[in-house]
Design a protein around this motif. Structure first.
Motif, mmCIF file in Angstrom:
data_model
loop_
_atom_site.group_PDB
_atom_site.id
_atom_site.type_symbol
_atom_site.label_atom_id
_atom_site.label_comp_id
_atom_site.label_asym_id
_atom_site.label_seq_id
_atom_site.Cartn_x
_atom_site.Cartn_y
_atom_site.Cartn_z
ATOM 1 N N VAL A 140 61.120 51.605 42.652
ATOM 2 C CA VAL A 140 60.748 52.516 43.739
ATOM 3 C C VAL A 140 61.782 52.405 44.858
ATOM 4 O O VAL A 140 62.576 51.458 44.885
ATOM 5 N N GLN A 141 61.726 53.353 45.764
ATOM 6 C CA GLN A 141 62.699 53.357 46.857
ATOM 7 C C GLN A 141 62.024 53.966 48.079
ATOM 8 O O GLN A 141 61.399 55.030 47.947
ATOM 9 N N PRO A 142 62.128 53.294 49.244
ATOM 10 C CA PRO A 142 61.480 53.892 50.420
ATOM 11 C C PRO A 142 61.939 55.349 50.588
ATOM 12 O O PRO A 142 63.128 55.646 50.452
ATOM 13 N N HIS A 143 60.986 56.221 50.858
ATOM 14 C CA HIS A 143 61.330 57.648 50.927
ATOM 15 C C HIS A 143 62.202 57.945 52.144
ATOM 16 O O HIS A 143 63.214 58.624 52.047
ATOM 17 N N PHE A 144 61.779 57.388 53.288
ATOM 18 C CA PHE A 144 62.601 57.568 54.489
ATOM 19 C C PHE A 144 62.491 56.355 55.405
ATOM 20 O O PHE A 144 63.479 55.775 55.819
ATOM 21 N N TYR A 145 61.252 55.974 55.675
ATOM 22 C CA TYR A 145 61.035 54.878 56.625
ATOM 23 C C TYR A 145 61.066 53.538 55.925
ATOM 24 O O TYR A 145 60.756 53.440 54.734
ATOM 25 N N ASP A 146 61.400 52.476 56.684
ATOM 26 C CA ASP A 146 61.430 51.127 56.118
ATOM 27 C C ASP A 146 60.041 50.723 55.648
ATOM 28 O O ASP A 146 59.031 51.086 56.260
ATOM 29 N N GLN A 147 59.982 49.949 54.584
ATOM 30 C CA GLN A 147 58.690 49.524 54.038
ATOM 31 C C GLN A 147 58.723 48.040 53.686
ATOM 32 O O GLN A 147 59.742 47.545 53.192
ATOM 33 N N ASN A 148 57.586 47.344 53.912
ATOM 34 C CA ASN A 148 57.505 45.940 53.488
ATOM 35 C C ASN A 148 56.367 45.695 52.505
ATOM 36 O O ASN A 148 56.043 44.560 52.180
ATOM 37 N N LYS A 149 55.718 46.759 52.057
ATOM 38 C CA LYS A 149 54.666 46.616 51.047
ATOM 39 C C LYS A 149 54.598 47.911 50.232
ATOM 40 O O LYS A 149 55.022 48.973 50.707
ATOM 41 N N ILE A 150 54.077 47.776 49.039
ATOM 42 C CA ILE A 150 53.922 48.965 48.189
ATOM 43 C C ILE A 150 52.439 49.134 47.877
ATOM 44 O O ILE A 150 51.816 48.224 47.326
ATOM 45 N N ASP A 151 51.867 50.272 48.232
ATOM 46 C CA ASP A 151 50.464 50.556 47.914
ATOM 47 C C ASP A 151 50.390 51.393 46.646
ATOM 48 O O ASP A 151 50.893 52.515 46.601
ATOM 49 N N LEU A 152 49.737 50.845 45.634
ATOM 50 C CA LEU A 152 49.673 51.539 44.342
ATOM 51 C C LEU A 152 48.234 51.834 43.944
ATOM 52 O O LEU A 152 47.319 51.072 44.271
ATOM 53 N N ASP A 153 48.048 52.923 43.236
ATOM 54 C CA ASP A 153 46.753 53.168 42.592
ATOM 55 C C ASP A 153 46.701 52.285 41.353
ATOM 56 O O ASP A 153 47.637 52.274 40.548
ATOM 57 N N ALA A 154 45.597 51.581 41.179
ATOM 58 C CA ALA A 154 45.456 50.682 40.018
ATOM 59 C C ALA A 154 43.963 50.437 39.861
ATOM 60 O O ALA A 154 43.373 49.709 40.629
ATOM 61 N N LYS A 155 43.355 51.082 38.867
ATOM 62 C CA LYS A 155 41.889 51.050 38.807
ATOM 63 C C LYS A 155 41.398 50.072 37.744
ATOM 64 O O LYS A 155 41.671 50.246 36.559
ATOM 65 N N GLY A 156 40.691 49.083 38.187
ATOM 66 C CA GLY A 156 40.025 48.163 37.260
ATOM 67 C C GLY A 156 40.972 47.306 36.446
ATOM 68 O O GLY A 156 40.624 46.878 35.348
ATOM 69 N N LEU A 157 42.170 47.040 36.939
ATOM 70 C CA LEU A 157 43.119 46.213 36.189
ATOM 71 C C LEU A 157 42.902 44.739 36.524
ATOM 72 O O LEU A 157 42.524 44.390 37.635
ATOM 73 N N ALA A 158 43.138 43.858 35.538
ATOM 74 C CA ALA A 158 43.131 42.416 35.832
ATOM 75 C C ALA A 158 44.582 42.012 36.046
ATOM 76 O O ALA A 158 45.359 41.878 35.097
ATOM 77 N N ILE A 159 44.963 41.848 37.306
ATOM 78 C CA ILE A 159 46.367 41.565 37.635
ATOM 79 C C ILE A 159 46.646 40.084 37.404
ATOM 80 O O ILE A 159 45.917 39.220 37.873
ATOM 81 N N GLU A 160 47.715 39.783 36.683
ATOM 82 C CA GLU A 160 48.035 38.383 36.402
ATOM 83 C C GLU A 160 49.214 37.870 37.203
ATOM 84 O O GLU A 160 49.191 36.737 37.672
ATOM 85 N N SER A 161 50.237 38.655 37.336
ATOM 86 C CA SER A 161 51.363 38.206 38.168
ATOM 87 C C SER A 161 52.185 39.415 38.591
ATOM 88 O O SER A 161 52.166 40.453 37.923
ATOM 89 N N ILE A 162 52.863 39.253 39.706
ATOM 90 C CA ILE A 162 53.765 40.309 40.172
ATOM 91 C C ILE A 162 55.071 39.657 40.625
ATOM 92 O O ILE A 162 55.056 38.669 41.361
#
Ligand SMILES: [Zn+2]
Length: 924
Positions: A140-162
């Motif tokens: 991904v790439q910030p569209h215009f403004y600086d970003q320090n987090k990414i908000d994603l849609d993720a429904k009912g997933l068991a997240i193990e690592s990022i």
């Protein structure tokens, strides 16, 4: 997408509620009251049902011409009522209509904090657990403004690592990242702020548990579909293959991978899918490699080099046969079940021709690496235009013979046209869904016009109008609507049918060439971009040099449609037409309607072009004598409800004679039923039925002739009643056998049966090549012979075609014919998806009248379905069937068969909230 949610019967299920309904829509008219053995033949009646619902007329050019163009707007006249006055006249103090637009909340297009550059998915489904072990690598790439987090849609997933991967801007090592997750939104905390010049690649390891998520997760309580579907994963449902398929639109792909789930995002994609070696896979783009693994599995690698929106990502897995085809140098694939493979080209074989036509018409070649079409089981919609890989419901698994009754070119062309309108250019939000769906529906029109001709295409647009008008009785919204309650509300006859009709009006208004150039420029300018209505308007304005805001505003941005009161008056060489716009101005605008009026004198027409743009207007046309016929909107392009003076039989006959284009001609043939006792009318209809080359006209002629019957007192009094009846019956019998159109033969058999019993004829038509003719013959037999028809009908039990099966099922259940239990079970084992809902109704009705031992077997069968069928809809249907049985059985039988205990057992085992909620709603 073409939805099918509300279809209760399968066939129709095609794109409906959304789309399918288009067909459905047709169903309702057209039934001939006298004959019906219950409501059965509706199964195919829908096909006949033509349009006359709408009294509007249809487009085509009749040489208008050139005599005196009288007048156009603005006649000052004592009858002209100013707008304000008419508003008060028509609108004040009226109760609120039930169709009043329901303004939901405002839905803005999603803000892009990032651009989605690339998605790489590595998935391995676990059939037993119905989980998907997955890794998603997102760039991904910030569209215009600086970003320090990414908000994603993720429904009912068991997240193990990022992890933040090495190679991301200025990062040379892989770093673990922190995240927050509420079961619906995943916030990935980056290690620092990133600017718009930096690309970030994160790797997310997770397990998707789509079933569990939707069954139990309260955060997802408004989600109705699992996005990633396991079909018969444990093989418990007899006769149904194991399959996996996905359905992203509108917001369900985040049930199996984290993403920016909005249609205004777009990225390239790679999918690695690991399956048992016996399975085939399908995803978007090209199959790059297929690698056997040491554990007996295989990993297929699919790659999309061109960007598309996340909701168009798909995967399908199963034991399919893949039939290859080709258009120019683009490979085509038709995925279907093995038994159906010999017929795949009968169903999909026009695809190359369609691709050639659309590519040429749009002056933009089919944009993707390949085009695959796959037929899957238990599909929840009619079809879906995933990029380069469209999915279709199982209704398309038909054989050569069935194709002759109904080819599926409508739905096939719809999904194909989406590959441009939807996939290459994507509606920027669901508010703009019509930018996808109106075009896809209109793509069907264009294909019909190209492949069959203008009359067939106009029949299609006429059905679209009917479909919209039917919906408009209860719902009127702007086609493009930013205010709504649920995204699903958008998949209606406004976005699809009305949108297509409006595009056709735009074409009529600006002309064929300008319309085509507008589409060509629109595609070139917006390829790989998100679009909204203004993108189209600006190009149409650029091409035509005209301001078209008025057109786009009134048709796309406002609710409702024109309702016109048309009054004709001739006096002293002047025809005066008073046209009043009577729609409810609280919710709909006063329309500006450029239109045409044909005035006929002595077989000669003068076509007047006028523009209606006031609440009430009077148009005066000088004529030499009293016009013999006046036709408002002779091309029939207009979407309007019209209240016109009744035409005389003579005027309808002239209209039938003078017009060859669909809408005025069909309207005339339909209305001539009202003067059937008149010899001239009678002979005209006989002539059309016998000789017209266009099947729909022949069919309508015999339907109108069918009004001449024993029940109609006026007919009976006619002098040559007996003779006319004989002539009709002779003609219908002949057409039942020899008309070359399947639907016309089926109609003929249906209509002739109201005149008596024709066992010799029926014997012959039971052997017809058309299933429609056979099923209509069955209904005729049933009506005449009742329970005695058995020996004639039984030999048809080996036919598996749905219309015939339903006809038999209806018959066996209504007459409680004994010994048919195994026939029902054999078919119930074979049928799946939404067709099952319909068939189980017959089965249940059948069981009600059977001996106890059969009832017991039947109850056990339904319990088994209710507990084990992998399709939640079938579990609901089976449970509902048990409820019906329970209510129908007497107390003693109920106890003996332990039905309530068994139902309790089902409830205890059910985990899916969609089913448990349904069970609760049924009471008990
Ligand atoms: Zn569609």
């Amino acid at each position: 997408m073409l939805c099918s949610k509300n279809l209760f019967f399968l066939f129709i299920k095609i794109e409906f509620f959304c789309k399918l309904y288009k067909i459905l829509q047709n169903i309702s008219f057209g039934m001939n009251k006298s004959l019906r053995f219950s409501s059965l033949s509706f199964a195919f009646l829908f096909l006949f049902s033509t349009l006359f619902f709408v009294s509007s007329c249809k487009p085509t050019q009749q040489t208008g011409d050139n005599t005196t163009k009288k007048d156009s707007t603005n006649t000052t006249n004592e009858f002209l009522v100013p707008i304000e006055e008419s508003e008060s006249q028509f609108k004040k103090d009226l109760p609120e209509p039930i169709w009043k637009p329901k303004k939901g909340s405002y839905h803005a297009t999603k803000t892009k904090e990032f651009d989605l550059i690339h998605t790489k998915l590595n998935i391995k489904p676990d059939w037993e657990k119905q989980w998907v072990y997955s890794t998603a690598t997102l760039t991904v790439q910030p569209h215009f403004y600086d970003q320090n987090k990414i908000d994603l849609d993720a429904k009912g997933l068991a997240i193990e690592s990022i992890k933040l991967l090495a190679g991301s801007s200025k990062n040379d090592v892989t770093k673990p990242l922190r995240w927050d997750y509420d079961g619906k939104w995943l916030t990935v905390r980056l290690d620092r702020e990133y600017t718009k010049d930096e690309k970030i690649t994160v790797e997310i390891n997770y397990i998707a548990k789509p079933n569990e998520a939707i069954w139990t997760n309260s955060v997802l309580s408004n989600i109705e579909e699992e996005g990633f579907f396991f079909i018969n994963p444990e093989g418990k449902t007899k006769g149904k293959p194991k399959q996996i398929w996905t359905q992203g639109e509108t917001s369900n792909n985040s049930m199996w991978f984290p993403t920016f789930e909005s249609s205004n995002f777009r990225g390239t994609q790679e999918v690695f899918v690991t399956v048992a070696d016996s399975f085939q896979t399908l995803s978007n783009g090209k199959l790059v490699s297929s690698q056997k693994n040491t554990d007996g599995t295989r990993t297929d690698y699919w790659k999309m080099e061109k960007p598309h929106a996340p909701y168009l990502t798909m995967v399908a897995i199963g034991e399919f046969e893949i039939i290859e085809d080709k258009w120019r140098d683009i490979p085509l694939y038709y995925y279907t079940e093995k038994w159906h493979a010999p017929y795949a080209k009968d169903v999909f074989g026009k695809t190359p021709e369609m691709m050639e036509f659309y590519s040429t018409y749009l002056d933009y070649p089919y944009p993707w690496e390949k085009y695959a079409q796959i037929i899957v089981r238990d599909y929840t919609s009619g079809a879906m235009e995933n990029t380069s890989a469209s999915v279709f419901m199982e209704g398309l698994m038909v054989d050569k013979r069935s194709i002759k009754d109904h080819n599926w070119e409508g739905i096939i062309s719809h999904e194909l046209f989406h590959q441009w309108f939807g996939d290459l250019m994507t509606a920027e939000s669901w508010a703009n869904l019509a930018m996808n769906e109106s075009f896809a529906d209109y793509g069907e029109y264009l294909w019909l016009e190209h492949s069959k001709g203008k009359k067939d295409a106009d029949q299609n647009i006429s059905n679209e109008k009917s479909s919209y008008f039917r919906e408009a009785q209860a719902k009127r919204e702007p086609i493009i609507r930013y205010f709504y309650t649920s995204e699903n509300d958008m998949f209606d006859s406004h976005s699809y049918a009305k949108g297509a009709v409006v595009l056709n009006m735009l074409r009529y208004h600006i002309g064929d060439e300008a319309f085509q150039i507008t589409l060509q420029k629109y595609v070139k300018a917006n390829a790989f971009k998100s679009v909204e209505l203004d993108n189209l308007r600006l190009i149409a304005e650029e091409v035509t040099g005209q301001d078209l805001t008025w057109f786009f505003n009134q048709w796309f941005m406002k609710a409702g449609h024109p309702e016109l009161n048309i009054d004709e008056n001739y006096q002293d060489g002047t025809l005066k037409m008073t046209i009043t716009q009577t729609q409810d101005l609280r919710y709909s605008p006063i329309y500006r309607l450029p239109l045409e009026i044909d005035v006929w004198e002595n077989g000669k027409v003068t076509r007047h072009k006028v523009t209606l743009d006031k609440a009430e207007q009077i148009f005066e046309f000088k004529t030499e004598s009293k016009p013999e016929l006046v036709v408002f909107d002779p091309s029939g392009y207009l979407l309007a409800q019209k209240n016109e003076d009744d035409k005389t039989a003579n005027e309808w006959r002239l209209q039938a004679d003078y017009y060859e284009n669909y809408i005025p001609k069909m309207a005339a043939l339909y209305n001539l039923a009202g003067s059937i006792e008149n010899d001239t009318t009678f002979n005209l209809l006989i002539k059309v039925a016998k000789n017209d080359k266009f099947a729909a006209y022949r069919t309508q002629a015999i339907r109108s002739l069918g009004e001449y019957n024993l029940e109609n007192i006026e007919n009976k009094e006619a002098e040559n009643f007996e003779q006319n009846i004989t002539e009709i019956v002779t003609l219908l019998k002949e057409m039942s056998i020899s008309d070359k159109d399947n639907l016309t033969r089926a109609s003929a058999i249906d209509i002739v049966s109201q005149y008596g019993a024709f066992p010799k004829l029926w014997k012959q038509t039971l052997k017809d090549s058309s299933y429609f003719v056979i099923s209509n013959t069955i209904y005729s037999l049933i009506n005449v012979y009742g329970a005695e028809a058995l020996d004639k009908i039984e030999p048809l039990e080996n036919i598996e075609e749905r219309h015939v099966v339903y006809a038999l099922g209806e018959y066996y259940s209504v007459y409680g014919i004994e010994g048919k239990y195994s026939w029902f079970v054999k078919n119930a084992d074979r049928i799946s998806g939404s067709e099952m809902s319909y068939f189980l109704n017959h089965f249940t009705q059948y069981l009600i009248n059977q001996p106890k031992d059969i009832q017991k077997k039947g109850i056990d069968y339904l319990v088994h379905q209710a507990k084990t069928n992998s399709f939640f809809q079938t579990r609901k249907d089976a449970y509902q069937s048990l409820t019906v049985l329970k209510n129908a059985l007497d107390e003693e039988t109920k106890i003996e068969l332990e039905i309530e205990q068994k139902m309790n057992g089902i409830k205890t085992e059910e985990k899916d909230r969609r089913v448990t909620e349904f069970q609760q709603a049924l009471g008990f």
